[in-house]
Write a protein that holds these residues in place. Structure first.
Motif, PDB file in Angstrom:
ATOM      1  N   VAL A 129       0.848  -1.184   0.000  1.00 43.88           N
ATOM      2  CA  VAL A 129       0.000   0.000   0.000  1.00 43.88           C
ATOM      3  C   VAL A 129       0.884   1.235   0.000  1.00 43.88           C
ATOM      4  O   VAL A 129       2.047   1.184   0.406  1.00 43.88           O
ATOM      5  CB  VAL A 129      -0.957   0.024   1.213  1.00 43.88           C
ATOM      6  N   ASN A 130       0.331   2.345  -0.449  1.00 41.51           N
ATOM      7  CA  ASN A 130       1.074   3.595  -0.524  1.00 41.51           C
ATOM      8  C   ASN A 130       0.261   4.697   0.170  1.00 41.51           C
ATOM      9  O   ASN A 130      -0.603   5.316  -0.438  1.00 41.51           O
ATOM     10  CB  ASN A 130       1.339   3.961  -1.983  1.00 41.51           C
ATOM     11  N   PRO A 131       0.490   4.930   1.482  1.00 38.54           N
ATOM     12  CA  PRO A 131      -0.301   5.934   2.207  1.00 38.54           C
ATOM     13  C   PRO A 131      -0.084   7.328   1.644  1.00 38.54           C
ATOM     14  O   PRO A 131       0.988   7.668   1.143  1.00 38.54           O
ATOM     15  CB  PRO A 131       0.231   5.834   3.643  1.00 38.54           C
ATOM     16  N   GLY A 132      -1.117   8.148   1.718  1.00 39.59           N
ATOM     17  CA  GLY A 132      -1.025   9.526   1.261  1.00 39.59           C
ATOM     18  C   GLY A 132      -1.958  10.414   2.064  1.00 39.59           C
ATOM     19  O   GLY A 132      -2.864   9.941   2.755  1.00 39.59           O
ATOM     20  N   HIS A 133      -1.737  11.715   1.993  1.00 41.17           N
ATOM     21  CA  HIS A 133      -2.576  12.659   2.721  1.00 41.17           C
ATOM     22  C   HIS A 133      -3.924  12.811   2.021  1.00 41.17           C
ATOM     23  O   HIS A 133      -4.046  12.671   0.803  1.00 41.17           O
ATOM     24  CB  HIS A 133      -1.883  14.024   2.807  1.00 41.17           C
ATOM     25  N   SER A 134      -4.957  13.088   2.798  1.00 40.00           N
ATOM     26  CA  SER A 134      -6.308  13.250   2.254  1.00 40.00           C
ATOM     27  C   SER A 134      -6.998  14.403   2.968  1.00 40.00           C
ATOM     28  O   SER A 134      -6.503  14.928   3.974  1.00 40.00           O
ATOM     29  CB  SER A 134      -7.115  11.963   2.407  1.00 40.00           C
TER      30      SER A 134
ATOM     31  N   THR B 120      -1.123   1.452  13.321  1.00 38.13           N
ATOM     32  CA  THR B 120       0.167   1.107  12.711  1.00 38.13           C
ATOM     33  C   THR B 120       0.127  -0.233  11.990  1.00 38.13           C
ATOM     34  O   THR B 120       0.906  -0.454  11.053  1.00 38.13           O
ATOM     35  CB  THR B 120       1.271   1.075  13.772  1.00 38.13           C
TER      36      THR B 120
ATOM     37  N   HIS C  70      -2.565  -1.357  10.361  1.00 37.52           N
ATOM     38  CA  HIS C  70      -3.636  -1.285   9.350  1.00 37.52           C
ATOM     39  C   HIS C  70      -4.760  -2.264   9.675  1.00 37.52           C
ATOM     40  O   HIS C  70      -5.228  -3.010   8.824  1.00 37.52           O
ATOM     41  CB  HIS C  70      -3.069  -1.546   7.958  1.00 37.52           C
TER      42      HIS C  70
ATOM     43  N   GLN D  45      -7.948  -3.437   7.485  1.00 38.07           N
ATOM     44  CA  GLN D  45      -7.787  -3.074   6.080  1.00 38.07           C
ATOM     45  C   GLN D  45      -7.522  -4.331   5.236  1.00 38.07           C
ATOM     46  O   GLN D  45      -7.338  -5.429   5.769  1.00 38.07           O
ATOM     47  CB  GLN D  45      -6.636  -2.086   5.923  1.00 38.07           C
TER      48      GLN D  45
ATOM     49  N   LEU E 234       4.073  -1.541   3.432  1.00 38.33           N
ATOM     50  CA  LEU E 234       4.134  -0.246   2.757  1.00 38.33           C
ATOM     51  C   LEU E 234       4.922  -0.370   1.459  1.00 38.33           C
ATOM     52  O   LEU E 234       5.911  -1.106   1.386  1.00 38.33           O
ATOM     53  CB  LEU E 234       4.777   0.808   3.662  1.00 38.33           C
TER      54      LEU E 234
ATOM     55  N   ASP F 145       8.870  -0.781   8.008  1.00 36.84           N
ATOM     56  CA  ASP F 145       7.832   0.226   7.744  1.00 36.84           C
ATOM     57  C   ASP F 145       7.846   1.359   8.771  1.00 36.84           C
ATOM     58  O   ASP F 145       6.820   1.980   9.046  1.00 36.84           O
ATOM     59  CB  ASP F 145       6.450  -0.415   7.711  1.00 36.84           C
TER      60      ASP F 145
END
Length: 478
Positions: free
Chosen positions: A40-45, A256, A258, A261, A273, A308
């Motif tokens: 997965v590639n976390p990003g801001h939202s 931490t 997930h 998910q 990650l 990670d």
């Protein structure tokens, strides 16, 4: 069972089934639960006003009729269907493509049950797992009443990678173990039908603790102290209580890992990650080989500690304590005898002096590096996870990873090993010289190519004949 052994057993079972697009039997120990992972590639939202509060939630994802989502305490989400054929799977049922595959394979199993006139008990449950590589489906059944695992065809224990049994009652124990492995993986959806047999567990651990306390030959796999810890866990399962701090810790842990998910972290060393691993550059490889591969070992340990960007306190403290003990070892009594040996070598008037001086220099540098590392990290073994994470994040480079700090950590040990190797070489030269000297005293010709000019010490003057006075020049041809 180690993951490598599980992988080999899974491959063997799948190969024995043969072909693709087939229904393949498996067991609860041979699933891909701990071997398959995604990235997965976390990003801001953007957080909408009142999200999860007065504004409610966004439109939820829908599952097929009869299906419900459940979350394992480790964080893995799984799905169960409470219909005529009860089903459980870890396939991500929120995906439309996955839904179609699961519906297809459950239809195949229903047809098989109809053709063979098999009537399943109400307490039976089907597990299915999609194998995208071969477009096939893995399956097994469990019966919560009988507490066993079963299949629709005749299979050998060797085919299922089960241990040999001496009787059917013995085999039942192995199948019951498989059943409890299934319950361990899917504990949340049918808890009313699962009997945990807490009284039986308590009796077993109490007896095992007493057995270990009174006998040295107990067959129980856990010691008396571990049995006590298990009994505390069993007691907590009966008398469950909670507090705000514990809930806060659990909430952070679930974030931490997930929790819930599609790709949850189920093991401390499992990376989920989508971050590129650091490339092992030729310079680090060369340094590592020059330093007896000690830096490579440190780099691997640091990578495993900081998977990670997550650090665990007990693992970090164990690593830091081991490093501190090693540096103390090479900064104190291990290097001092080495220096004493080098001083003795300096008293011998030969070419060993250069080697002894080099060894002394290496020992001194090792002591300096060990003292520096001890000074800079004297409290590292007491750090909490947050402090260790900050330290490791600063020490890790974007392209080289932990390679620089791994080299620094390895210098006390590696330099000491080089000093030890130098001493071995110097002692070997001295031994060759002494052997040559003894041969000369016995009037034997001696030729060697080591070029050591070993002058006769004063204390040998009474022992050697007068014709062997002066110096002995060894010209070894070997």
């Amino acid at each position: 069972m180690p993951s490598t052994k599980i992988d080999a057993a899974v491959d063997a079972v799948h190969e024995a089934c043969g072909g693709s697009k087939a229904l393949k039997p498996t067991t609860s120990l041979l699933t891909n639960r701990y071997t398959t992972t995604g990235r997965v590639n976390p990003g801001h939202s953007t957080i909408a006003p009142g999200l999860f509060c007065y504004a409610g939630e966004r439109e939820p994802e829908y599952l097929p009729l009869g299906w419900t989502a459940h979350i394992h305490p480790e964080g893995k989400v799984y799905f169960a269907c409470d219909a005529t054929l009860k089903i459980v799977t870890e396939a991500y049922m929120y995906s439309r493509a996955v839904q179609e595959k699961i519906v297809h394979w459950t239809g195949v199993i229903n047809e098989l049950l109809f053709e063979r006139h098999i009537s399943l008990p109400d307490t039976a449950e089907l597990f299915v797992e999609l194998d995208d590589a071969t477009e096939s489906c893995l399956y097994y059944f469990v019966d919560h009443a009988a507490q066993t695992e079963f299949w629709l065809e005749e299979l050998s224990t060797e085919f299922l990678d089960l241990p040999p049994a001496i009787s059917e009652s013995h085999l039942r124990l192995a199948l019951e173990e498989l059943y409890w492995n299934h319950v361990e993986h899917f504990p949340s959806h049918r808890s009313d039908q699962v009997s945990l047999r807490v009284d039986e567990l308590t009796t077993a651990f109490v007896h095992a603790r007493a057995d270990h306390m009174t006998s040295e030959y107990s067959t129980f796999p856990y010691g008396a102290e571990e049995c006590t810890n298990f009994l505390s866990v069993i007691r907590a399962a009966r008398d469950y209580s909670k507090n705000a701090y514990s809930i806060s810790v659990i909430a952070h842990h679930r974030f931490t890992t997930h929790y819930g998910q599609e790709h949850a972290r189920l093991s401390r060393d499992q990376s989920i990650l989508d971050t590129p691993p650091p490339h092992r550059r030729w310079l680090f490889t060369s340094f590592s080989r020059l330093l007896f591969s000690v830096p490579s070992g440190y780099a691997q340990q640091l990578d495993e500690l900081f998977v990670d960007g997550v650090v665990y306190t007990h693992q970090w403290r164990s690593f830091a304590s081991a490093c501190r003990d090693e540096w103390k070892l090479y900064a104190s009594w291990v290097s001092l005898p080495m220096l004493a040996i080098n001083v003795l070598l300096l008293l011998i008037p030969s070419t060993c002096r250069a080697i002894a001086l080099a060894s002394i220099l290496l020992c001194n540098v090792a002591i300096v590096f060990a003292a520096t590392l001890l000074t800079r990290n004297h409290r590292a073994a007491d750090w909490l996870a947050a402090e260790a994470a900050t330290y490791l994040a600063d020490a890790r480079g974007e392209s080289c990873g932990f390679h620089p700090i791994a080299v620094a950590y390895s210098l006390p040990k590696a330099l000491f090993l080089w000093a030890l190797a130098s001493n071995f070489y110097a002692c070997a030269v001295v031994i060759v010289a002494l052997v040559g000297l003894s041969l000369c005293t016995g009037r034997f010709p001696c030729r060697a190519s080591c070029g050591v000019d070993f002058r006769r010490p004063a204390f040998f003057s009474r022992l050697l004949p007068r014709w062997c006075s002066g110096s002995v020049s060894l010209q070894c041809e070997v």
